[in-house]
Design an enzyme around this catalytic site. Structure first.
Site, PDB file in Angstrom:
ATOM      1  N   GLN A   1      -6.194   0.231  -7.688  1.00  0.00           N
ATOM      2  CA  GLN A   1      -5.306  -0.362  -8.613  1.00  0.00           C
ATOM      3  C   GLN A   1      -5.348   0.168  -9.802  1.00  0.00           C
ATOM      4  O   GLN A   1      -4.515   0.245 -10.740  1.00  0.00           O
ATOM      5  CB  GLN A   1      -5.609  -1.964  -8.649  1.00  0.00           C
TER       6      GLN A   1
ATOM      7  N   SER B   1      -7.028   9.468 -49.090  1.00  0.00           N
ATOM      8  CA  SER B   1      -8.163   8.742 -48.981  1.00  0.00           C
ATOM      9  C   SER B   1      -8.160   7.439 -49.841  1.00  0.00           C
ATOM     10  O   SER B   1      -7.475   7.536 -50.926  1.00  0.00           O
ATOM     11  CB  SER B   1      -9.323   9.567 -49.507  1.00  0.00           C
TER      12      SER B   1
ATOM     13  N   ASN C   1      -5.963  15.190 -46.173  1.00  0.00           N
ATOM     14  CA  ASN C   1      -6.782  15.198 -44.851  1.00  0.00           C
ATOM     15  C   ASN C   1      -5.803  15.615 -44.003  1.00  0.00           C
ATOM     16  O   ASN C   1      -4.662  14.963 -43.670  1.00  0.00           O
ATOM     17  CB  ASN C   1      -7.604  14.071 -44.693  1.00  0.00           C
TER      18      ASN C   1
ATOM     19  N   LYS D   1      -7.834  13.658 -52.184  1.00  0.00           N
ATOM     20  CA  LYS D   1      -7.595  14.231 -50.949  1.00  0.00           C
ATOM     21  C   LYS D   1      -6.348  14.356 -50.043  1.00  0.00           C
ATOM     22  O   LYS D   1      -5.260  13.603 -50.362  1.00  0.00           O
ATOM     23  CB  LYS D   1      -8.291  13.327 -50.049  1.00  0.00           C
TER      24      LYS D   1
ATOM     25  N   ASN E   1       0.716  -1.262   0.048  1.00  0.00           N
ATOM     26  CA  ASN E   1       0.094   0.059   0.005  1.00  0.00           C
ATOM     27  C   ASN E   1       1.066   1.264  -0.054  1.00  0.00           C
ATOM     28  O   ASN E   1       0.565   2.206  -0.622  1.00  0.00           O
ATOM     29  CB  ASN E   1      -0.962   0.153   1.202  1.00  0.00           C
TER      30      ASN E   1
ATOM     31  N   HIS F   1     -16.778  34.453 -32.213  1.00  0.00           N
ATOM     32  CA  HIS F   1     -18.026  33.652 -32.636  1.00  0.00           C
ATOM     33  C   HIS F   1     -17.604  32.978 -34.028  1.00  0.00           C
ATOM     34  O   HIS F   1     -18.614  32.782 -34.881  1.00  0.00           O
ATOM     35  CB  HIS F   1     -19.229  34.577 -32.683  1.00  0.00           C
TER      36      HIS F   1
ATOM     37  N   GLU G   1      -6.995  16.012 -36.554  1.00  0.00           N
ATOM     38  CA  GLU G   1      -8.269  15.326 -36.199  1.00  0.00           C
ATOM     39  C   GLU G   1      -8.087  14.484 -35.130  1.00  0.00           C
ATOM     40  O   GLU G   1      -8.528  14.420 -34.233  1.00  0.00           O
ATOM     41  CB  GLU G   1      -8.991  14.821 -37.312  1.00  0.00           C
TER      42      GLU G   1
ATOM     43  N   LYS H   1      -3.390   3.570 -12.217  1.00  0.00           N
ATOM     44  CA  LYS H   1      -2.362   3.670 -13.085  1.00  0.00           C
ATOM     45  C   LYS H   1      -2.689   3.434 -14.467  1.00  0.00           C
ATOM     46  O   LYS H   1      -2.067   4.145 -15.651  1.00  0.00           O
ATOM     47  CB  LYS H   1      -1.370   2.496 -12.612  1.00  0.00           C
TER      48      LYS H   1
END
Lengths: 498, 498, 498, 498
Positions: free
Chosen positions: D346, D301, D309, D307, D133, D179, D314, D349
């Site tokens: 326990q 892709s 990406n 593409k 402990n 905004h 992300e 961790k």
């Protein structure tokens, strides 16, 4: 449609290991230029457990491509043979399979690359009209179908384990608790079948939420569908577990509600496991002493020689946190994500797999604990006279004698205080005169209370008197037990295991 | 059963205001001795919104008590009259009603005290065989039935709003996104009906999870049922929305899964609202410029004179957090709680009410925003030539000419790079010779690609070519739209409002 | 800078109630056109509790404007007078104050409108170089300073309450638990001072995280600062609780880490409250019986006349969920929000206020419960011989006799099993010969164990033998107690209340 | 104390593999009787990463044991040698090390068993006065010290990366957003240094919370300390990173606030990463086009050939969910846990390791992305005339001419509307007469506005005019940059890597 003869060129080669098939000309992620990038973007380390589902989807897709003439029957047969061989290899070799290549990012590309390696040109046609976006949506749903069935069985098995324990120890009279205070007497089986009901309902919830149809996403492409004449219904028919094709290709490729619903159901199961584990941790204390856990499910201390700790129960309780965390991870991941597919969604599997693995193990462990636990009837009985468990029963007796319940409640409350003042442990230790005096003081005739009042006192008598449907006493227990035995008799499958 | 004549004693009085009816003899919480205690323990400030449901439950309970002879028909009539009068008073006076008394802790005791005040002795009999534990479980379930119906309507109304907008603006061609990168062309309606599908499914989920029967808890008492001959089926029949009586009294009084399931469904609705709000916040930027929000749903800045901010959308997105928080509050609350009722559970209503209020408002607000928004077709069209949205279409053309998809993907990828190197914006700006050279380089005959390839290029042509079920182009849109129109025609209720 | 004479025009009027001052020409949110929009966007219902902080910020801002010549000294005096009058009105009228107008959206605009109403032209100058974005960031931080101080005091007061209880009951010997199994004997004070340490640390955490300086955001404007010659240091000096001006205007106006840090600290406090509440709910059971709660902090049952439920403790435990929910609401709200201010952030106050109100009440309630609780020494003592609490002590005795600890652990483990087999309750019931035989069996000379071994057995002896710093026995308790008494003597403020 | 000569018996053997050293006589968890139990209870699969910290703690403990005479100097040397050898073996063999044995449950027992295997009797003495402990509490804290340092460096490195990018691209004028609407002009560096501030503060938070001292738990035993004369201060002095010994043994062994605080700090870091990732995902769209990501950090892709990406961004955004989930898992785990150690702990961790691994990788990846990204000044500049970014500047000009800000705000608001009505893109396109007419209409002399007003218009002029401390224009940027350069010059360590 008219299908041109396949003129497989000799020069078109799958790129050498280290680049994705479609990225030969660019030095992108996964190139040797940044190993962290390769590791950062890959999902192979956890999505390879989907290989059977991915292959099942590819088979349905290939057969559909042949049906609509986008590949020939022979190409289809080659694809089928290649995929079957790959599945056999992975079945045998698992994580050691040579086709796993982290630089290909994910399961889907590893399988496609292996297929091309094996059968060349036809393998390059498998991805016709398909994107990893609809492919992984399909794989996940197929996996959830299997996993949900598995959890439903494990939940039912756990419910049955409580029934089995109830069959043996269910008639022992014990205190029932509210607020963890002794409330009214019940039979052990009343509580055990509460757990059975709870875990059974957890299974029903899963069944309910996973039937939100229609939901076969294959054929939705990257987000918009395809200009090729794919027959989505044919694919859906070939994978009947999922039902009809999804009606909107953008929605189909960008939602992860399957993972969310599954994880929510797992979280509710985990929550209920934590409640049960807590109760049995308490029952297993020296102070309660209601149950004896089998030695296989307790452990010792590295320092204190006498300890027998209920570690399994504690771990079941503690692991609830992890499952809640998985749910919150998924909800956070989806928050504020615009349509369609975003790479964030790749993390869905990590969470739902972890939740499934955890709850699956906990359910099986819980079942084993239940089946090996004994209620300690001597110890329970020895303490039954504490706590005035029969006070409500006496109030209900007075109701049958015409006293308004609210007044009866006050009369008995006063009698309990009388006992406490006199150092008496139980209402049954009062004299009839005490009871009658209390009635008089409340404005009722003294003989409102007769000597038969004492037949409503004592835990054993009380549990025999409950008569409402579903009660936690003897009649309620027997009636519930009968329903469970009927159901048990109808189940033929073997208990789930790990 | 034999019912003794009621001998209502004159001296039995409801205690003076300031103590609960059953606690005259003890100086407990709610006494003047610690005002914080009174405030700490009360739920009246939020549970009084359940008064109609509580009274409905009490009426069913009283009629059952009369049926089984625990009260007389006349007593039942008095109770009915008293409760009807109380309901009328609260309908009229709301929070100003004189019967609300925080020292009585909760709604249930306020109503019982008011009834006793009004009709005296018969009022003291209403709680016969009942505990607040089964009573509040019933009230909550009745409320959830109403609230869920309400949310289902609001979700359907929002879906219909997307359908209405799609009817007008749905055929505009726009870029579809994955990874927030331009991916393939779609029609606006393809995306709008994705949202319609999503919110419709959110309603179906709610319907699915709230039918986990049986579930009328009344008659379960505090935890063990009752020794009085209560007819639970009669109560259940009188409240048909809930179905059959719960089978286990301990489970019935100590689970809050109704609140959890409702809140989970609200969280999924909120999650999807956040996704839509995010997308429209983006579409409303100066950079995208795809939509025009009505002035009613934008606000200005205290410092910057030119601002028109999409505050409603932002608040819808941000409030998702609150609903997630409600869900995790409930999950945490239940974690590790032993059976049966524990006072922790009182907090359930605070959370589920907050989640409902929030999502309800957001759904109605979302509907109004959708109905007043216009897609800016000129602006959308002006940018359609960016991003090589037709690359996949060209690859699919090559597939129809016999090129394996994986190779076609590589050929078109090379052509995109050719464009970029030459400063061309679109594949259609290439010459046929460029296309044929690329085929040759990949090992296919040059004439694999014909002049008809150009009829597969350009966003407008591509959206007309999609042919798979559920596609996001024109055919997919029209077919989905037809299904929605059919459904709309079948709904007769008025849209939900606030 | 040169300041033009103020030429207040007579015709410039604050708009009539119902529109924000800057939106006269547009029919935006807050107009009568959609009442839901007004209600949806407002924060006045919860942000008005910030009025003192808002006014304090405005005073500092106005004085700085005068200092740098943007307003005249006379205008500044008028603003000061006007704000003082407004504060006095709100102090007196609270929620009834006539200036609250939901159509103005928030506290800031209500106060500005009221000021203009009162002093006209100078009031229109107050917002010079200021945005609501930096204004609300300031208000929130000022409020958190006050609220954090308040919570730190309440946490310290709770710690002190445990010290007070320890002073009286701290020397009672009781079982210490791990895994909720009896582990080793401790004194009551060892555990009480554990709680004192825990809640004291919760206060230190709050102190630590709220000193992440510099952090006065005023002067950051909407996001970019101002082209006017504002003296931010002067404002910061006038509000010394916050320290220096924030170094980056975009960060200052768009982060809500103050709210997050505060709520996290409240969540940890709530978590610890839930641990303590759980333990005392257990100690208050009939089975443990370790403590007696004061009647003010228990409540009865509507059905069961004998009940004394620890409702306050249960509510403290259950409300932890709400605080966790507040934290996750904030984390979700912030997830994926781009810079700078987004309206989502408005929700921050709702969450942090709720968490504060909840934890504040729980801490004060907890203190009252602690101060009125008694440990039941007779009941505790009666059970002390159960559970072999002294097993570790015997192993440590053997260590002093040269036995390796791991072997000593095995020897004593064997002796415990011997006791169990012989039906003995305690190691002290064994004979010296038994002990010596066990040593011999382990390969040590029999006389390794002497008669003095028995002076290491029995809970009372064990708690007197612990000698490590911070131990939970007598010496550890006395030493910790001394430190607490010293600290208590240094605190002069009155305990926090509600 | 007097130390008996060590009389190591030959017969005392470490038990054969398959049982823990202290459980030879009982068939407990970990026995072959239930393999699931072994797997269920083990933590070895994840706690073995603590081996260096565990050994460091054991060394400090052993030296203290020798110092106080509980072991001899020779025994201490043997232990030191044995542990050094074990550490060398594990350094070399990692997961393949032969001493890992899941049946021993955890790291601690594997190391102790290996030590006994190596040096026999002295190895059995290492655990003297120690429990797992306090041992695991120590290990976790030592690990957190290392991990926190690591994260602090990675956060600082990320902040520095923004500084580096700012040094090159920081003077580009761009629109600032609130905004997500164009608000005021800023320089790129204003925003980049906002991120620098944010990630720097994330590091300061970690530093602040991890210095809640004192906190070396070793010597707290299982919960109560020890009756042996352990010198806790000596242990603490040997491990100076942790500071003084903890003052209360029960608290020390049963709290996991170290893990919570660390995970909270990681969650805030992840939240800020998600904000940044979101912003750059937007900036990387075709519509914004503000930045160019290096090809190493984009992917293609499987279906769409064109593409590129931003997958890394992300994934960084999406993985935030996992870290939030880890935090919530820990909070749930701790909720309602009574003192002292419970096995639930326990799981701590598993969660903190996962959060650390995730955030660590994300920070390093983020740094690489930042260092390889270019702002696209042409594209940014091309759109700068949109959105009336200079409206606030014009209002501030009017303030310098004596107009009250609130009125100036209204005047400029009107001018913006005039532009919109006339189809003008910018305020600078208005004539001086328009400006003067607007002033007149507001009741001010027309010449309030002079021709110099135009020198306040246009983004490039505006960013040069900001003069408040910390502004996001040129002066604010230069001043912040100077501070960062000074700090950079003081750091000598190499950037953190993975």
């Amino acid at each position: 449609m008219a299908q041109r003869p396949s003129t497989a060129p000799k020069s078109a080669k799958v790129p050498a290991s280290g680049g994705k098939p479609w990225e030969t000309a660019k030095s992108g992620a996964g190139s040797a230029s940044d190993p962290l990038a390769t590791r950062f973007v890959e999902s192979l380390s956890y999505d390879r457990r989907l290989y059977k589902h991915d292959i099942a989807g590819s088979l349905a897709h290939a057969r559909m491509l042949a049906k609509v003439g986008l590949i020939t029957a022979d190409e289809c047969r080659q694809i089928e043979g290649g995929l079957a061989a790959i599945q056999a290899e992975i079945d045998a070799e698992g994580e050691q399979w040579g086709g796993w290549n982290q630089e290909l990012e994910d399961l889907h590309m590893c399988l496609e690359a292996a297929l091309i390696e094996k059968i060349d040109e036809p393998g390059r046609k498998l991805h016709t009209g398909r994107s990893r976006n609809d492919q992984v949506a399909l794989d996940l749903k197929l996996w959830v179908e299997d996993a949900a069935t598995d959890i439903e069985h494990a939940l039912e098995d756990l419910a049955f384990a409580f029934v089995e324990l109830a069959r043996r120890d269910g008639r022992i009279v014990m205190p029932g608790y509210t607020h963890l205070q002794r409330a009214q007497p019940i039979v052990v089986g009343g509580e055990l079948l509460a757990w059975a009901s709870i875990f059974d309902r957890a299974g029903r919830r899963l069944t309910a939420v996973r039937t939100l149809i229609p939901r076969n996403p294959l054929g939705s492409g990257a987000l918009a569908g395809s200009s090729l004449p794919l027959d989505r219904q044919a694919v859906a028919d070939a994978l009947p577990a999922l039902g009809d094709p999804t009606p909107n290709s953008i929605d189909a490729t960008s939602n992860r509600e399957t993972a969310l619903d599954m994880t929510y159901c797992l979280a509710i199961a985990a929550m209920n496991l934590s409640r049960w584990a807590e109760q049995w941790v308490l029952y297993n204390t020296s102070e309660f002493g209601f149950i004896h856990l089998d030695d296989r499910y307790t452990t010792g201390s590295s320092m204190m020689p006498q300890k027998r700790n209920p570690d399994m129960l504690e771990l079941i309780r503690g692991r609830t946190g992890g499952v809640y965390g998985n749910l919150f991870a998924l909800l956070t991941m989806c928050k504020g994500l615009p349509l369609g597919y975003n790479r964030d969604l790749q993390e869905d599997k990590r969470q739902v797999f972890a939740a499934y693995d955890c709850v699956r193990d906990c359910l099986v462990m819980a079942r084993r604990i239940v089946l090996t636990t004994r209620f300690n009837s001597e110890r329970i009985e020895a303490g039954l006279d504490r706590g005035f468990l029969d006070a409500t029963s006496l109030a209900e007796y007075l109701v049958t004698r015409g006293v308004a319940f609210r007044t009866a409640h006050q009369i008995v409350g006063g009698l309990v205080r009388t006992c406490e003042q006199r150092g008496l442990h139980a209402l049954a230790q009062l004299a009839l005169g005490d009871l009658q005096a209390a009635c008089s003081a409340a404005g009722y005739p003294g003989d409102t209370c007769g000597a038969d009042a004492f037949s409503w006192l004592g835990a054993a008598r009380v549990v025999a008197r409950y008569q409402t449907f579903g009660n936690a006493g003897l009649t309620g227990f027997e009636q519930q037990m009968q329903a469970w035995e009927t159901r048990l008799a109808e189940v033929s499958r073997a208990p789930s295991s790990v």
